[in-house]
Design a protein around this motif. Structure first.
Motif, PDB file in Angstrom:
ATOM      1  N   THR A  60      60.301  10.336  31.856  1.00 43.90           N
ATOM      2  CA  THR A  60      60.811  11.713  31.865  1.00 43.90           C
ATOM      3  C   THR A  60      60.017  12.584  32.832  1.00 43.90           C
ATOM      4  N   LEU A  61      58.726  12.320  32.941  1.00 46.04           N
ATOM      5  CA  LEU A  61      57.868  13.111  33.823  1.00 46.04           C
ATOM      6  C   LEU A  61      58.068  12.780  35.298  1.00 46.04           C
ATOM      7  N   ASP A  62      58.742  11.679  35.584  1.00 43.95           N
ATOM      8  CA  ASP A  62      58.943  11.280  36.971  1.00 43.95           C
ATOM      9  C   ASP A  62      59.732  12.357  37.714  1.00 43.95           C
ATOM     10  N   GLY A  63      59.229  12.759  38.863  1.00 43.29           N
ATOM     11  CA  GLY A  63      59.889  13.780  39.658  1.00 43.29           C
ATOM     12  C   GLY A  63      59.433  15.198  39.353  1.00 43.29           C
ATOM     13  N   LEU A  64      58.675  15.374  38.279  1.00 44.31           N
ATOM     14  CA  LEU A  64      58.138  16.690  37.945  1.00 44.31           C
ATOM     15  C   LEU A  64      56.705  16.792  38.453  1.00 44.31           C
ATOM     16  N   ARG A  65      56.236  18.026  38.618  1.00 45.51           N
ATOM     17  CA  ARG A  65      54.870  18.240  39.084  1.00 45.51           C
ATOM     18  C   ARG A  65      54.246  19.413  38.334  1.00 45.51           C
ATOM     19  N   ASP A  66      52.936  19.360  38.184  1.00 43.47           N
ATOM     20  CA  ASP A  66      52.176  20.447  37.558  1.00 43.47           C
ATOM     21  C   ASP A  66      52.744  20.807  36.190  1.00 43.47           C
ATOM     22  N   VAL A  67      52.978  19.792  35.402  1.00 38.33           N
ATOM     23  CA  VAL A  67      53.611  19.968  34.095  1.00 38.33           C
ATOM     24  C   VAL A  67      52.587  20.415  33.059  1.00 38.33           C
ATOM     25  N   VAL A  68      52.990  21.366  32.221  1.00 40.68           N
ATOM     26  CA  VAL A  68      52.283  21.632  30.971  1.00 40.68           C
ATOM     27  C   VAL A  68      52.977  20.787  29.906  1.00 40.68           C
ATOM     28  N   LEU A  69      52.313  19.727  29.483  1.00 43.45           N
ATOM     29  CA  LEU A  69      52.891  18.758  28.554  1.00 43.45           C
ATOM     30  C   LEU A  69      52.461  19.114  27.140  1.00 43.45           C
ATOM     31  N   VAL A  70      53.446  19.375  26.289  1.00 44.11           N
ATOM     32  CA  VAL A  70      53.208  19.902  24.949  1.00 44.11           C
ATOM     33  C   VAL A  70      53.680  18.901  23.910  1.00 44.11           C
ATOM     34  N   GLY A  71      52.800  18.532  22.985  1.00 42.45           N
ATOM     35  CA  GLY A  71      53.174  17.644  21.898  1.00 42.45           C
ATOM     36  C   GLY A  71      52.891  18.276  20.558  1.00 42.45           C
ATOM     37  N   HIS A  72      53.862  18.197  19.660  1.00 43.46           N
ATOM     38  CA  HIS A  72      53.707  18.747  18.320  1.00 43.46           C
ATOM     39  C   HIS A  72      53.534  17.607  17.316  1.00 43.46           C
ATOM     40  N   SER A  73      52.602  17.758  16.402  1.00 38.67           N
ATOM     41  CA  SER A  73      52.452  16.878  15.246  1.00 38.67           C
ATOM     42  C   SER A  73      52.403  15.408  15.664  1.00 38.67           C
ATOM     43  N   GLY A  74      53.366  14.610  15.205  1.00 36.32           N
ATOM     44  CA  GLY A  74      53.365  13.190  15.498  1.00 36.32           C
ATOM     45  C   GLY A  74      53.508  12.842  16.961  1.00 36.32           C
ATOM     46  N   ALA A  75      53.814  13.821  17.799  1.00 36.29           N
ATOM     47  CA  ALA A  75      53.888  13.576  19.245  1.00 36.29           C
ATOM     48  C   ALA A  75      52.523  13.662  19.917  1.00 36.29           C
ATOM     49  N   GLY A  76      51.495  14.100  19.194  1.00 38.74           N
ATOM     50  CA  GLY A  76      50.160  14.123  19.794  1.00 38.74           C
ATOM     51  C   GLY A  76      49.749  12.768  20.349  1.00 38.74           C
ATOM     52  N   PRO A  77      49.916  11.687  19.551  1.00 39.48           N
ATOM     53  CA  PRO A  77      49.570  10.362  20.050  1.00 39.48           C
ATOM     54  C   PRO A  77      50.542   9.817  21.101  1.00 39.48           C
ATOM     55  N   VAL A  78      51.626  10.537  21.393  1.00 36.99           N
ATOM     56  CA  VAL A  78      52.534  10.163  22.480  1.00 36.99           C
ATOM     57  C   VAL A  78      52.132  10.862  23.775  1.00 36.99           C
ATOM     58  N   VAL A  79      51.861  12.171  23.696  1.00 38.05           N
ATOM     59  CA  VAL A  79      51.596  12.914  24.934  1.00 38.05           C
ATOM     60  C   VAL A  79      50.243  12.564  25.537  1.00 38.05           C
ATOM     61  N   ALA A  80      49.261  12.201  24.708  1.00 34.53           N
ATOM     62  CA  ALA A  80      47.930  11.899  25.257  1.00 34.53           C
ATOM     63  C   ALA A  80      47.970  10.700  26.199  1.00 34.53           C
ATOM     64  N   PRO A  81      48.466   9.528  25.758  1.00 30.93           N
ATOM     65  CA  PRO A  81      48.529   8.409  26.699  1.00 30.93           C
ATOM     66  C   PRO A  81      49.518   8.633  27.835  1.00 30.93           C
ATOM     67  N   ALA A  82      50.605   9.382  27.581  1.00 29.42           N
ATOM     68  CA  ALA A  82      51.555   9.670  28.662  1.00 29.42           C
ATOM     69  C   ALA A  82      50.876  10.468  29.768  1.00 29.42           C
ATOM     70  N   ALA A  83      50.065  11.445  29.391  1.00 29.67           N
ATOM     71  CA  ALA A  83      49.356  12.249  30.392  1.00 29.67           C
ATOM     72  C   ALA A  83      48.361  11.405  31.171  1.00 29.67           C
ATOM     73  N   GLU A  84      47.747  10.446  30.499  1.00 25.16           N
ATOM     74  CA  GLU A  84      46.794   9.565  31.185  1.00 25.16           C
ATOM     75  C   GLU A  84      47.494   8.669  32.198  1.00 25.16           C
ATOM     76  N   ARG A  85      48.715   8.240  31.890  1.00 21.90           N
ATOM     77  CA  ARG A  85      49.460   7.361  32.793  1.00 21.90           C
ATOM     78  C   ARG A  85      50.157   8.148  33.909  1.00 21.90           C
ATOM     79  N   ALA A  86      50.407   9.405  33.676  1.00 21.06           N
ATOM     80  CA  ALA A  86      51.101  10.234  34.665  1.00 21.06           C
ATOM     81  C   ALA A  86      50.215  11.414  35.065  1.00 21.06           C
ATOM     82  N   ARG A  87      48.935  11.128  35.269  1.00 21.76           N
ATOM     83  CA  ARG A  87      47.964  12.195  35.515  1.00 21.76           C
ATOM     84  C   ARG A  87      48.326  13.045  36.721  1.00 21.76           C
ATOM     85  N   ASP A  88      48.948  12.445  37.739  1.00 20.14           N
ATOM     86  CA  ASP A  88      49.294  13.196  38.948  1.00 20.14           C
ATOM     87  C   ASP A  88      50.406  14.202  38.718  1.00 20.14           C
TER      88      ASP A  88
END
Length: 245
Positions: A60-88
């Motif tokens: 989903t992050l592909d093609g986006l830049r300078d994203v503020v990635l927000v995870g609520h509740s059970g999505a915390g463990p989803v957004v953390a590794p996603a941000a690490e893999r899509a750090r750019d």
């Protein structure tokens, strides 16, 4: 303009962010609410795991830049590794009443034994998936519904989707946390002082939060601020976004 990607927690689809996305868009921001695999309109997708949800979010992050990635509740463990893999592509990581989990730790592992057993029983009774509990049960389990009137909670519960079992019982690969990536916790049903105590105790999900890249903002309400305080949540996210741009 800030680009926001909003990821809801257990049982919820992109619809959960409607009242947060509207004021952000009205202010000129680019907002992308996400439905993770296995939920809402994506219910029934086969083979859903926490790892596959992370992979889907990275796509989903592909093609986006300078994203503020927000995870609520059970999505915390989803957004953390996603941000690490899509750090750019990610400029800021925001945890709404949640935090990351270490690799090898599942949502079930994070629960006390009696609650873990109860969730496993509910999953066994529901084909391996975890349906949203009723309001009284959520309260007994520490998931505050403060700020939600009965009609609002009933509508959220009606629209909820059972959480895919693989997302409950699995974990996701983690990279080394990047201290150059700013991270903000919006604490709603817990306080900053409580977080500090959990950090010092080394509790999984909180132990990472002791780094200098972490900041904390309090929004006192229940665990679902997108329903109880959507305008205040939107304003806080806009402020975080201004700092990231």
């Amino acid at each position: 303009m800030t680009t926001f990607v909003l990821v809801p927690g257990f049982w919820l689809g992109a619809w959960a962010w409607d009242e947060v996305a509207a004021p952000l868009r009205a202010a000129g921001h680019d907002v992308h609410p996400v439905t993770l695999p296995g939920l809402a309109e994506r219910a029934g997708e086969p083979g859903v795991t926490l790892e596959s949800q992370v992979d889907d979010l990275v796509a989903t992050l592909d093609g986006l830049r300078d994203v503020v990635l927000v995870g609520h509740s059970g999505a915390g463990p989803v957004v953390a590794p996603a941000a690490e893999r899509a750090r750019d592509r990610v400029a800021q990581l925001v945890f709404v009443d949640t935090g990351p989990l270490p690799e090898g730790i599942s949502h079930l592992d994070f629960l006390p034994p009696d609650l873990c057993s109860w969730v496993e029983q509910r999953m066994a009774e529901n084909g391996g998936d975890y349906p949203m509990p009723d309001r009284a049960t959520l309260g007994r389990h520490g998931a505050s519904t403060d700020g939600l009137d009965d009609d609002t909670f009933a509508e959220v519960h009606r629209r909820s989707t059972p959480e895919p079992g693989g997302a409950v019982t699995g974990s996701a690969r983690r990279a080394e946390p990047d201290p150059s990536l700013p991270k903000t916790v919006i604490a709603c049903s817990f306080t900053r002082a409580q977080v500090v105590g959990l950090i010092e105790a080394g509790v999984p999900g909180f132990a990472e939060m002791g780094g200098s890249e972490w900041t904390f903002v309090e929004l006192p309400t229940g665990h679902w601020p997108m329903f109880s305080e959507p305008e205040k949540l939107a304003a806080l996210l806009a402020g975080v976004g201004a700092g990231a741009s």
